[in-house]
Structures are given as structure tokens and as C-alpha cells.
Design a protein around this motif. Structure first.
Motif, PDB file in Angstrom:
ATOM      1  N   GLY A  75       2.716   1.506  -3.403  1.00  0.00           N
ATOM      2  CA  GLY A  75       1.735   1.793  -4.437  1.00  0.00           C
ATOM      3  C   GLY A  75       1.258   3.232  -4.381  1.00  0.00           C
ATOM      4  N   TYR A  76       1.107   3.770  -3.176  1.00  0.00           N
ATOM      5  CA  TYR A  76       0.671   5.163  -3.036  1.00  0.00           C
ATOM      6  C   TYR A  76       1.703   6.111  -3.639  1.00  0.00           C
ATOM      7  CZ  TYR A  76      -1.314   9.346  -0.907  1.00  0.00           C
ATOM      8  OH  TYR A  76      -1.874  10.593  -0.714  1.00  0.00           O
ATOM      9  N   ILE A  77       2.991   5.823  -3.398  1.00  0.00           N
ATOM     10  CA  ILE A  77       4.050   6.654  -3.975  1.00  0.00           C
ATOM     11  C   ILE A  77       4.048   6.541  -5.488  1.00  0.00           C
ATOM     12  CG2 ILE A  77       6.555   6.942  -4.157  1.00  0.00           C
ATOM     13  CD1 ILE A  77       6.738   6.081  -1.219  1.00  0.00           C
ATOM     14  N   VAL A 115       3.887  13.587  -0.209  1.00  0.00           N
ATOM     15  CA  VAL A 115       3.369  12.324  -0.728  1.00  0.00           C
ATOM     16  C   VAL A 115       4.052  11.151  -0.031  1.00  0.00           C
ATOM     17  CG1 VAL A 115       3.279  10.830  -2.766  1.00  0.00           C
ATOM     18  CG2 VAL A 115       2.690  13.249  -2.970  1.00  0.00           C
ATOM     19  N   LEU A 159       0.439   5.398   5.874  1.00  0.00           N
ATOM     20  CA  LEU A 159      -0.391   4.223   5.553  1.00  0.00           C
ATOM     21  C   LEU A 159       0.204   2.962   6.168  1.00  0.00           C
ATOM     22  CD1 LEU A 159      -1.237   4.880   1.773  1.00  0.00           C
ATOM     23  CD2 LEU A 159      -2.789   5.081   3.738  1.00  0.00           C
ATOM     24  N   ARG A 164       0.829  -1.207   0.000  1.00  0.00           N
ATOM     25  CA  ARG A 164       0.000   0.000   0.000  1.00  0.00           C
ATOM     26  C   ARG A 164       0.862   1.256   0.000  1.00  0.00           C
ATOM     27  NH1 ARG A 164      -3.310  -3.031   3.490  1.00  0.00           N
ATOM     28  NH2 ARG A 164      -2.362  -2.117   5.348  1.00  0.00           N
ATOM     29  N   ALA A 165       1.927   1.265   0.797  1.00  0.00           N
ATOM     30  CA  ALA A 165       2.789   2.445   0.876  1.00  0.00           C
ATOM     31  C   ALA A 165       3.511   2.689  -0.438  1.00  0.00           C
ATOM     32  CB  ALA A 165       3.802   2.277   2.014  1.00  0.00           C
ATOM     33  N   ASP A 173       1.611   5.819  -7.462  1.00  0.00           N
ATOM     34  CA  ASP A 173       0.419   6.390  -8.080  1.00  0.00           C
ATOM     35  C   ASP A 173       0.344   7.913  -7.960  1.00  0.00           C
ATOM     36  OD1 ASP A 173      -0.347   3.828  -8.689  1.00  0.00           O
ATOM     37  OD2 ASP A 173      -1.699   3.620  -6.958  1.00  0.00           O
ATOM     38  N   ASN A 174       0.992   8.478  -6.944  1.00  0.00           N
ATOM     39  CA  ASN A 174       0.797   9.908  -6.664  1.00  0.00           C
ATOM     40  C   ASN A 174       2.046  10.762  -6.850  1.00  0.00           C
ATOM     41  OD1 ASN A 174      -2.081  10.149  -5.313  1.00  0.00           O
ATOM     42  ND2 ASN A 174      -1.131   8.291  -4.476  1.00  0.00           N
ATOM     43  N   GLU A 228       2.753  10.790   3.483  1.00  0.00           N
ATOM     44  CA  GLU A 228       1.416  10.175   3.504  1.00  0.00           C
ATOM     45  C   GLU A 228       1.504   8.668   3.289  1.00  0.00           C
ATOM     46  OE1 GLU A 228      -0.367  12.439   0.429  1.00  0.00           O
ATOM     47  OE2 GLU A 228      -0.437  14.294   1.626  1.00  0.00           O
ATOM     48  N   ALA A 229       2.412   8.262   2.382  1.00  0.00           N
ATOM     49  CA  ALA A 229       2.603   6.825   2.155  1.00  0.00           C
ATOM     50  C   ALA A 229       3.154   6.150   3.405  1.00  0.00           C
ATOM     51  CB  ALA A 229       3.549   6.619   0.974  1.00  0.00           C
TER      52      ALA A 229
END
Length: 804
Positions: free
Chosen positions: A101-103, A182, A189, A98-99, A105-106, A185-186
Motif C-alpha cells: 500500500g505504501y508503494i 520509496v 515497514l 502495509r508495504a 500510494d507514494n 521505505e516500504a
């Protein structure tokens, strides 16, 4: 010079509005230019011409697009599972996915993603790839597996792992805060899922934060001290106003300079710190002398006399500070040179403002210059019209110098032994540049470095990069023959085999260096003419032992060059920082010798004495040594737990501290001793034994007249410097603390104790100088004695007709 300054001060007093408007227009003009031409400051501390920089140039030439590895916007994202758990469990794998993937994607434009992803998965892929590539080039499978193990991204117990990527910015200095957000935020998570996650690396460094409260605190304390010194709200405000204008112009000129050259981000901070301190002090000295002269002269003449006498001392003192700061360029280090030049320009502006704007403000205020009196302060009548104290007769300064006169040897021994003892920690000085491993313990950068060291050894935070350029390899080198024979024919011709053999040979030699935990080939360019080798030390980058490892790698590289014909360089962030530290350490003795030697010569010219300048120079060495010792004890050794993170001293602090402290020390020496010399020149010829009496009387009277002002100036300067200890950046905290302590020791222990004690002990020898040397040296009337004599003759001539 005193006559020129007299005329300048008198003119400024009479043409006050022209002077005031001119300075305000200059301030407005530099503000406009600053806003129009400003470019961002940098946080780099690079030095051209060092071995590591030369290796970087070779890297960029042989690997186009590789960029500057010392300033790459790289990020280390470190994961840690709770105690007793593994990161490869399904729950923790999902949290890392999740962490990451967040990086992905964003965050747009990220580069160097070969090792980016869920570290457990990436580690498996990298291990397989390395083993396949190395065995294909002829390396034994066991050795290939060892190489793969040493670049693993998951710790042996699978509790700590990391992934690496670069932001899309050009360098670590230009990463937008939104990109860092970003990543934060990751990280959150994964933290919410129970993992510990920290981030470090040059790309994730904290942006520069400067708290304006430091300047405000310094100015507030300065205003309070000035009110006590002058007993007047009006007079107290003048040095503060002029200092703010001078510092404003100096800081804005530094901002303008960013259009034409790259300046480090702490350059304006240091310029403001020093500019405020000297700006207030210089104005204080002239204002204090004006108050004395105003009792016997008209306003314009008092302003001229104050500028001609105290102003001469201001010019000389400012010139000494200016010279010490400009002389930092002798070290040949770009960022230090610009720091020194920027601060020197600010000091020069402070001198000009003190010489012109202070007389102009005195002219504007007129008879109200010492208005808004504070009862019971600075000789003012107390509440109920009680008579004020006569400061010329009864003062703490007079009592103190009387005590020193009674026990001069004891005073000297206490100062020398006390400051000498405080200098002992200097023997343990360690220097480094800011890095994750030296950041505050409560920062994510430091926590990430500590987790990496726990999982993979401390050397992972201080890896070296060996760059091998094989364009000139000798195919017939005997040492390469076994390697060439083991390389498969499909690799290429004889030249390609020899180049690859030189790479493998260099890896083997690097592994043999004491302190290298592992070395391995990490990249080869397309035409097999250059390679990159990662060498991991056993210790972290802040350890002195790692510096020995760097020297060992360079010595080994030289032997490889001699044996094979290749060119080898050592670089990487750790190597670049170590080169800078060594350059700075090597420059210190030369700089110290030049600055102290030059100042002693100047003081000999000014005071026509050999002993006084020698005491001044030796006293400076004592005060700066004690300041170093206390700073090292607090910030490096963690004395009394006053700082939460003990770490090596920032590399450029010692040489900069020497320059600034020396200049300020000479300020107090000049202001205090010129008052002594004034009295000595008047009293030395009055009968038998007059010279010895003149030395003692001049020391007492000169000290009594100058001590109050020097004390106020020192307290102001200490307050300005110490206020910067509140800044969030550790190296600014160190600068503020070190400079404050240095001024404390030099002003109160050296100039106000050791100097008068030595004068009493030396007696007539204090002002002795060989006649032949006296004839050779030019006359410099810093005391303004000739000016006062001429002024008195002129006043007497004007008075004669009236008497007749």
C-alpha cells in the motif's frame, strides 16, 4: 621520425608558455563543452544483430508497448516469513499490505501491475484466471492447473512470496533515486513487523558510484615513486601534472561524446585508469632521458634529444597501445568498441602531452627542473654531505642482470614454469554479465535472488522468453492437426486455430528440452498472430548448464519453424546476456591472433630481429595467462577468501585485459630493448668476437640504464590499477586487480627476467635477421641512433673552427 620529434621537443622547450597555455585552454574548452553537451551514461551491454536482440524486435513489433524486456525497470519485491511461520497468517498479511500500500500510494506512474499487490492475494487471482483461460482454449484442466502452479507467487510452504511491478521510468537506467527510496521505505515497514524483505530486478540496481579516492591513491603512490626515482620534488611533480591534464581532456571528450552516442557508464572509468597509468609512464621516460642528456647538452638540445630518442619509443609504445585498444572494434560489439576507442583517444592525448608539455615544463623550470632535491635519494648527497651513490656503476638493476647472466637457463625455467602454473585456472574460466545472482552477498539484490531460488528454484532468476510469430503459419501442417481439432470453434477461423495450435505445440516442444523445468503460454496478441512463452530452466542464469538450455531451446525452435512455418525467437535478460558473453568469447581468439601477430611484425621492423619479437610475443602470452589465472582463482573460485562473493568473471574483462595488457607489455619491451639495441649497434663491429661480446654487453648496459625507469614505471602503473580495487562496483575491482597483476608479471617476470635471459642464451642469434628480409622492411630508427650521430657530427663541425 626521431628528427621530427627532436625539433618538436626543442621548439616546445623554447616556446614553453605557448605550449602550456595551449594545453590549459584545451582543457578549459573541453570542460565547457562537456558541461554543455553531456548526457547520462548507460549501464546496458546490448549488442545489435544477436538472436536475442532480433527476438526483442519481433516482440516489440507484435506486442506494441511491450518495451525492451532486457532493460525494463522491473522490481522483484520478495517477502519471507520467520522460520516456522507462514505469510498467509493475519499478522504477516497485514505487514505485506502495509508495504504494498505504501508503494501504491507514494510511487507514481508504476506499470505492469498485473502481478503487483499482496502476493498471497494476487497468487489466488492469477491461478483462477489462468485455469479459466487455458481450459477455454481447449487445454485439459490438469495441465492448466500445472501452468498456474509454475507461475505461482507463493512458495509451497507459504514462507516466501514475491510481487512484481515496473517503475514509471523509460528503462532501468533512468529510475530516479527517489523512486528507489520509496521502495526501501516500504520494505522497512514490513521489516519492522518481523518479515524479511529484499528487492531486486533491473529497476532496483544500485546506481553507479565512483570513488575519487582511487585516482588520488594512484597519484599519491606515483608521486612517491617519482620522488625516489628523480630525488627531486620539482621533477616528480611534472609527470603527475601532465597525466592529470591529459586524462582530464580525455575524460571530458568522452563526456562530450555522450551527446552523439550512447556510452556505457564504465567507459570513462577505464579510460581514466589507463590514461593515468600511461600518461605518467610516458612522461617519466622522456624526463629520465632529459636528465641524462642534460649532463652534456644545453637545455633546448637536451629536451630535443630526449624527445627524439625516448620520445620515439613513447610514440611507438603509444601506437601499440592505441592499436590494441582500437582493435577491440574487430569484435563487432558496440559497447566494447566505444570502450576501446575512448581509452585509445586518452592514450593518444597522453602521448602528445608527453612529447610537448614535458619539454615545455622543463623550459619553464629551467635550471630548477630537478630542484628541491631529496637528500640521499637517486644519487643525491646524503645528510651531512655524504657522497651520493653513482647509479651508473652500482645499482640494483645492474646486480640483477648480472645474476640473470650467470644463470640464464634457471631464470628462464623459473619464469616459464611459474607463470605457466599460475595460468592453470584459465581452464575453468566462466563468464557472465552483472546480475542479481552474481551481486555481492551482502546486497539486497543478491539476497532477493537467493530467496527466490530458495522458494521457487534457481531457474526463476533466469527465465527465457520464447517469442512466436505466427503470421506465416502453415494451416495444413500435419503436426498441428491434433491441436487444431481440439480447439473450440468460437476461437476463430482456420488461420486463428492454426496459429493457436502452433503456440500450444511450441509450448509442448519447449517443455521437452532437457533443463527446462516448465514452459507455458503467458501472452497472446489480439489478432492471435503472436505469442509469448515463458521457459523456466532448472539452473540459475550464472550456470553454464543454462547456456546449454538456451541452445536447446533455439534448436527446438528451429525444428518447430521447419514443421509449422512460424518464426521463433529466444530473448529475455538472460538470453541477451548469454548472447553477449558468447559473442565476446568467440571474438577473443581472433582478437588475440591479430593483435599479437601485428605487434610481432612491428617489433621485427623496429628491432631488425626475429628472435626478440618472438620472445616478446610468447612472454606476453605467459604474463596474460598468469594474470587471467590469478584473477579467476581470486574472483571466480574465491581463493583464500579474498573476496566476499565468488562469481563468474565479467564477460568483457578477458578481451579488454588482453588488449590493454598487450599494449602495456609492448611499452616495457620497447623501452628496455631499445636501450640494449643502442649499445649493440655501437659495439658490434669492434674486432673478432665483438658481436657476441656486443650482445652480452649491450644486454647488461641497456638493462642497467633502463631498469630503474622501467621499474618505477611498472610500480606506478600497478599502483594506479590496484587503487581501483577499492571501487564499490565489482567489475571495476576486477579490472583494477587483473591489470595490476598483469603489469606485475609482465614487467618484472617477462621483460626484466625472461627477456635478458633469452638474450644471453640466444647470443648472436638474438639480433639475427635474413638479409633479404632486412632489405624488404622499412627502416624505423626508434632508438634515435641516426639522430645522435647527426647531432654529434654537427657538434664536431661547429667545434673545428675553434680548434683551428
Amino acid at each position: 621520425m626521431a628528427k621530427i620529434l627532436f625539433n618538436l621537443g626543442r621548439w616546445s622547450y623554447l616556446h614553453r608558455w605557448r605550449v602550456i597555455v595551449a594545453w590549459l585552454l584545451l582543457l578549459a574548452g573541453t570542460a565547457g563543452a562537456g558541461f554543455a553537451l553531456a548526457k547520462p551514461f548507460t549501464s546496458e551491454f546490448s549488442i545489435s544483430g544477436t538472436p536475442s536482440i532480433a527476438a526483442l524486435e519481433s516482440l516489440q513489433e507484435n506486442f506494441p508497448g511491450a518495451g525492451d524486456v532486457s532493460t525494463a525497470p522491473s522490481v522483484n519485491l520478495v517477502f519471507a516469513a520467520p522460520e516456522g511461520e507462514r505469510l498467509d497468517s493475519p499478522e504477516n498479511m497485514a505487514a505485506m499490505d502495509r508495504a504494498v500500500g505504501y508503494i501504491r500510494d507514494n510511487l507514481e506512474g508504476i506499470t505492469s501491475t498485473e502481478r503487483f499487490g499482496n502476493p498471497v492475494k494476487v497468487n489466488e487471482e492469477i491461478t483462477r484466471t489462468i485455469v479459466e483461460q487455458m481450459t477455454r482454449m481447449g487445454m485439459p484442466e490438469e495441465s492448466a492447473k500445472q501452468d498456474a502452479y509454475n507461475v505461482r507467487m507463493v512458495s509451497d510452504d507459504a514462507r516466501i512470496a514475491y510481487t512484481v511491478f515496473n517503475f514509471g521510468a523509460d528503462s532501468a537506467l533512468t529510475v530516479p533515486q527517489a523512486d528507489r527510496d520509496v521502495v526501501s521505505e516500504a520494505m522497512q515497514l514490513a521489516r519492522d513487523a518481523g518479515l524479511t524483505v529484499e528487492a531486486g530486478g533491473p529497476g532496483f540496481g544500485d546506481p553507479l558510484e565512483i570513488k575519487t579516492t582511487s585516482e588520488l591513491i594512484g597519484l599519491g603512490v606515483a608521486l612517491l615513486v617519482l620522488m625516489i626515482t628523480f630525488g627531486s620534488l620539482v621533477a616528480a611533480s611534472m609527470p603527475v601534472v601532465t597525466a592529470v591534464i591529459g586524462v582530464g581532456i580525455g575524460a571530458l571528450l568522452i563526456v562530450v561524446a555522450t551527446r552523439f552516442t550512447e556510452l556505457n557508464e564504465i567507459t570513462p572509468v577505464l579510460a581514466v585508469m589507463i590514461g593515468l597509468a600511461v600518461g605518467i609512464d610516458y612522461a617519466l621516460f622522456i624526463l629520465s632521458r632529459f636528465r641524462q642528456e642534460r649532463a652534456r647538452l644545453s637545455g633546448p638540445d637536451a629536451a630535443g634529444m630526449a624527445t627524439g630518442t625516448a620520445g620515439s619509443s613513447v610514440v611507438f609504445a603509444g601506437l601499440t597501445v592505441f592499436t590494441a585498444l582500437v582493435a577491440l572494434s574487430l569484435a563487432g560489439i558496440e559497447f566494447l568498441t566505444w570502450m576501446g576507442l575512448s581509452a585509445a583517444v586518452t592514450v593518444a592525448i597522453s602521448v602528445l602531452i608527453a612529447l610537448t608539455l614535458i619539454p615545455a615544463l622543463l623550459g619553464a623550470w629551467g635550471e630548477r627542473s630537478f630542484g628541491a632535491k631529496i637528500p640521499g635519494v637517486a644519487g643525491n648527497p646524503g645528510p651531512g654531505k655524504r657522497p651520493g651513490k653513482d647509479l651508473a656503476v652500482a645499482s640494483l638493476g645492474r646486480r640483477w642482470v648480472g645474476l640473470v647472466k650467470r644463470f640464464p637457463a634457471v631464470a628462464m625455467a623459473v619464469v616459464v614454469l611459474g607463470l605457466g602454473a599460475l595460468s592453470i585456472p584459465v581452464l575453468s574460466l566462466q563468464m557472465a554479465l552483472p546480475a542479481d545472482t552474481t551481486s555481492n552477498l551482502d546486497t539486497t539484490q543478491r539476497k532477493s535472488a537467493d530467496l527466490l531460488a530458495e522458494g521457487f528454484g534457481p531457474g526463476i532468476n533466469g527465465q527465457f522468453l520464447v517469442v512466436v510469430d505466427a503470421h506465416g503459419v502453415n494451416p495444413d501442417a500435419e503436426i498441428l492437426r491434433p491441436y487444431v481439432d481440439a480447439i473450440p470453434d468460437e476461437v476463430g477461423g482456420q488461420a486463428q486455430k492454426a496459429a493457436l495450435a502452433s503456440f500450444l505445440y511450441t509450448v509442448g516442444e519447449a517443455k521437452s528440452v532437457i533443463g527446462v523445468r516448465h514452459a507455458q503460454l503467458v501472452a497472446v496478441n489480439d489478432d492471435l498472430t503472436a505469442a509469448q512463452i515463458a521457459a523456466t530452466p532448472t539452473a540459475g542464469p550464472e550456470e553454464e548448464f543454462t547456456l546449454d538450455v538456451a541452445h536447446g531451446l533455439r534448436e527446438t525452435g528451429q525444428r518447430v519453424e521447419d514443421a509449422t512455418g512460424v518464426a521463433i525467437g529466444l530473448t529475455g535478460l538472460t538470453a541477451v546476456q548469454m548472447d553477449i558473453t558468447e559473442e565476446l568469447a568467440g571474438a577473443m581468439p581472433l582478437y588475440l591472433g591479430i593483435v599479437v601477430g601485428l605487434a610481432i611484425v612491428l617489433l621485427i621492423v623496429v628491432f631488425r630481429s626475429l628472435a626478440v619479437p618472438l620472445v616478446a610475443g610468447l612472454g606476453f602470452l605467459l604474463s596474460v595467462g598468469a594474470a587471467f589465472g590469478v584473477t579467476i582463482a581470486v574472483f571466480q573460485m574465491g581463493f583464500l577468501g579474498l573476496v566476499n562473493t565468488a562469481a563468474p568473471i565479467i564477460s568483457f574483462m578477458p578481451i579488454f585485459l588482453i588488449g590493454v595488457t598487450f599494449g602495456l607489455a609492448m611499452d616495457y619491451q620497447v623501452f628496455l630493448v631499445t636501450r640494449m639495441r643502442e649499445h649493440y649497434l655501437r659495439a658490434r663491429g669492434n674486432g673478432p668476437g665483438a658481436e657476441l661480446r656486443a650482445v652480452e654487453e649491450s644486454t647488461v648496459e641497456g638493462f642497467a640504464q633502463g631498469a630503474r625507469v622501467v621499474t618505477a614505471a611498472a610500480i606506478i602503473m600497478i599502483a594506479v590499477f590496484v587503487a581501483f580495487v577499492d571501487q564499490p562496483l565489482p567489475f571495476i575491482q576486477i579490472f583494477g586487480f587483473a591489470l595490476g597483476v598483469a603489469v606485475l608479471f609482465d614487467a618484472f617476470f617477462i621483460r626484466m627476467t625472461l627477456v635478458p635471459a633469452s638474450m644471453f642464451i640466444l647470443g648472436r642469434a638474438a639480433w639475427w635477421m635474413p638479409r633479404w628480409l632486412d632489405r624488404l622492411l622499412p627502416e624505423v630508427d626508434v632508438e634515435g641512433t641516426a639522430l645522435e650521430a647527426e647531432f654529434e657530427r654537427r657538434a664536431g663541425a661547429d667545434k673545428e673552427p675553434a680548434d683551428a
